[in-house]
Design an enzyme around this catalytic site. Structure first.
Site, mmCIF file in Angstrom:
data_model
loop_
_atom_site.group_PDB
_atom_site.id
_atom_site.type_symbol
_atom_site.label_atom_id
_atom_site.label_comp_id
_atom_site.label_asym_id
_atom_site.label_seq_id
_atom_site.Cartn_x
_atom_site.Cartn_y
_atom_site.Cartn_z
ATOM 1 N N GLU A 128 -0.014 -11.333 -3.905
ATOM 2 C CA GLU A 128 -0.305 -10.555 -2.693
ATOM 3 C C GLU A 128 0.579 -11.098 -1.570
ATOM 4 O O GLU A 128 0.505 -12.288 -1.232
ATOM 5 C CB GLU A 128 -1.785 -10.720 -2.290
ATOM 6 C CG GLU A 128 -2.765 -10.040 -3.211
ATOM 7 C CD GLU A 128 -4.219 -10.211 -2.739
ATOM 8 O OE1 GLU A 128 -4.460 -10.802 -1.667
ATOM 9 O OE2 GLU A 128 -5.116 -9.749 -3.484
ATOM 10 N N ASP B 233 -10.266 -12.897 8.005
ATOM 11 C CA ASP B 233 -9.674 -14.152 7.528
ATOM 12 C C ASP B 233 -10.319 -15.372 8.160
ATOM 13 O O ASP B 233 -10.621 -15.375 9.361
ATOM 14 C CB ASP B 233 -8.161 -14.157 7.793
ATOM 15 C CG ASP B 233 -7.439 -13.366 6.707
ATOM 16 O OD1 ASP B 233 -6.768 -12.372 7.027
ATOM 17 O OD2 ASP B 233 -7.626 -13.733 5.529
ATOM 18 N N TYR C 68 -10.729 -4.750 -6.479
ATOM 19 C CA TYR C 68 -10.799 -6.112 -5.948
ATOM 20 C C TYR C 68 -12.231 -6.373 -5.486
ATOM 21 O O TYR C 68 -12.687 -5.809 -4.503
ATOM 22 C CB TYR C 68 -9.819 -6.250 -4.791
ATOM 23 C CG TYR C 68 -9.688 -7.623 -4.163
ATOM 24 C CD1 TYR C 68 -10.732 -8.537 -4.132
ATOM 25 C CD2 TYR C 68 -8.492 -8.024 -3.580
ATOM 26 C CE1 TYR C 68 -10.622 -9.782 -3.545
ATOM 27 C CE2 TYR C 68 -8.350 -9.274 -2.988
ATOM 28 C CZ TYR C 68 -9.434 -10.141 -2.973
ATOM 29 O OH TYR C 68 -9.302 -11.385 -2.386
HETATM 30 O O1 IGP Z 1 -8.491 -16.863 0.859
HETATM 31 P P1 IGP Z 1 -9.422 -16.714 -0.317
HETATM 32 O O2 IGP Z 1 -10.848 -17.177 0.024
HETATM 33 O O3 IGP Z 1 -8.886 -17.352 -1.576
HETATM 34 O O4 IGP Z 1 -9.543 -15.129 -0.623
HETATM 35 C C1 IGP Z 1 -8.387 -14.359 -1.060
HETATM 36 C C2 IGP Z 1 -7.785 -13.791 0.181
HETATM 37 O O5 IGP Z 1 -7.060 -14.827 0.829
HETATM 38 C C3 IGP Z 1 -6.817 -12.611 0.109
HETATM 39 O O6 IGP Z 1 -7.090 -11.719 -0.923
HETATM 40 C C4 IGP Z 1 -6.965 -12.053 1.478
HETATM 41 C C5 IGP Z 1 -6.251 -12.499 2.576
HETATM 42 N N1 IGP Z 1 -6.716 -11.866 3.698
HETATM 43 C C6 IGP Z 1 -7.764 -11.044 3.349
HETATM 44 C C7 IGP Z 1 -8.585 -10.239 4.149
HETATM 45 C C8 IGP Z 1 -9.614 -9.517 3.509
HETATM 46 C C9 IGP Z 1 -9.788 -9.606 2.103
HETATM 47 C C10 IGP Z 1 -8.945 -10.425 1.280
HETATM 48 C C11 IGP Z 1 -7.964 -11.141 1.947
#
Ligand code: IGP
Length: 269
Positions: free
Chosen positions: A50, A61, A175
């Site tokens: 990603e 975030d 997801y």
């Molecule tokens: O950071 P984590 O807890 O490993 O989760 C994945 C996430 O970083 C990535 O998929 C993501 C980054 N920003 C997001 C905002 C909403 C959902 C998902 C995301």
């Protein structure tokens, strides 16, 4: 033409494997280094990645990714830079699928038409827009399909009866967010996570990915039993943050990249 995401999941299904899907903020510490990191992520065994577009108001975030976005925005990294980083990485031999990860505002600011014109043929196979609800994504879905890019939806344990509607329109994979709240390393997940993943599994024939809070091989293995893919963001972004002093110096850059590679390889093993 087969979408690289579909091909990657098909390969993993035949191998009986689970996709490891890192997230990183592009432009942290700079775009060229991000391209180097994308290469080591593939070497470490990542199956797709990603590519995060830095944004000034990343509502979903946690602090780790917020800091990464701030560092990238210091050099005013734009959605265009992220798309060019994808084509650069592809030109430099990276084979794995790229999923552009952006909040909706940067796309709106750039212009929907202009965005989908730019993103075509840049090696991008998927798109995740976490703050674009299914009720408002008709136009983006149509333009995404036109560009041959899968619009990948997020479902949360609180999605309940929306899961079916979201799953019915999903492309690429679904997801599943493992916990409520924001991104960030966790030791425990939503207590009904197993039932939730089962519900999503029953609602779609597409691969199911799970993310939020995952940072260790044990957690990856735990989720590998029910999911076809595991997304790891903050734990990897934190590794990049820790390696910044090494990455910032030509003499120690390789050592910094190796630290990131070793961490990700440890997740995949
Ligand atoms: O950071 P984590 O807890 O490993 O989760 C994945 C996430 O970083 C990535 O998929 C993501 C980054 N920003 C997001 C905002 C909403 C959902 C998902 C995301």
């Amino acid at each position: 033409m087969t979408n690289r995401i579909d091909a990657a999941f098909e390969r993993l299904r035949q191998e009986g494997g689970t996709a490891l899907i890192p997230f990183l903020t592009i432009g942290d510490p700079d775009v060229a280094t991000s391209v180097e990191i994308i290469k080591v992520l593939e070497q470490a065994g990542a199956d797709m990645v990603e590519l995060g577009v830095p944004y000034s108001d990343p509502l979903a975030d946690g602090p780790v990714i917020q800091r990464a976005s701030e560092r990238a925005l210091k050099h005013r990294v734009t959605i265009e830079d992220v798309i060019h980083a994808a084509s650069d990485a592809r030109e430099q031999g990276v084979q794995m699928p790229f999923i552009l990860f952006t909040y909706f505002n940067p796309v709106l600011q750039y212009g929907l038409e202009r965005f989908f014109k730019l993103v075509v043929d840049k090696g991008i196979s998927g798109l995740i827009i976490p703050d674009l609800p299914i009720e408002e994504d008709e136009e983006v879905r149509a333009m995404s399909a036109q560009a041959g890019i899968h619009l990948i939806p997020l479902v949360a344990p609180t999605s309940n009866d929306r899961v079916k509607r979201i799953a019915a329109k999903a492309q690429g994979f679904v997801y599943c967010v493992s916990s409520l709240g924001v991104t960030g390393v966790r030791s425990d997940f939503h207590q009904a996570i197993d039932e939730f993943l089962q519900t999503v599994r029953e609602a779609t024939t597409l691969p199911v990915g799970v993310g939020f809070g995952i940072s260790s091989r044990e957690q990856v293995e735990r989720f590998s039993k029910q999911a076809d893919g595991v997304i790891v963001g903050s734990a990897i972004v934190r590794k990049i943050e820790e390696a910044l002093p090494l990455l910032g110096n030509a003499d120690t850059k390789l050592e910094g990249l190796e630290q990131i590679r070793d961490f990700v390889a440890g997740l995949k093993a």
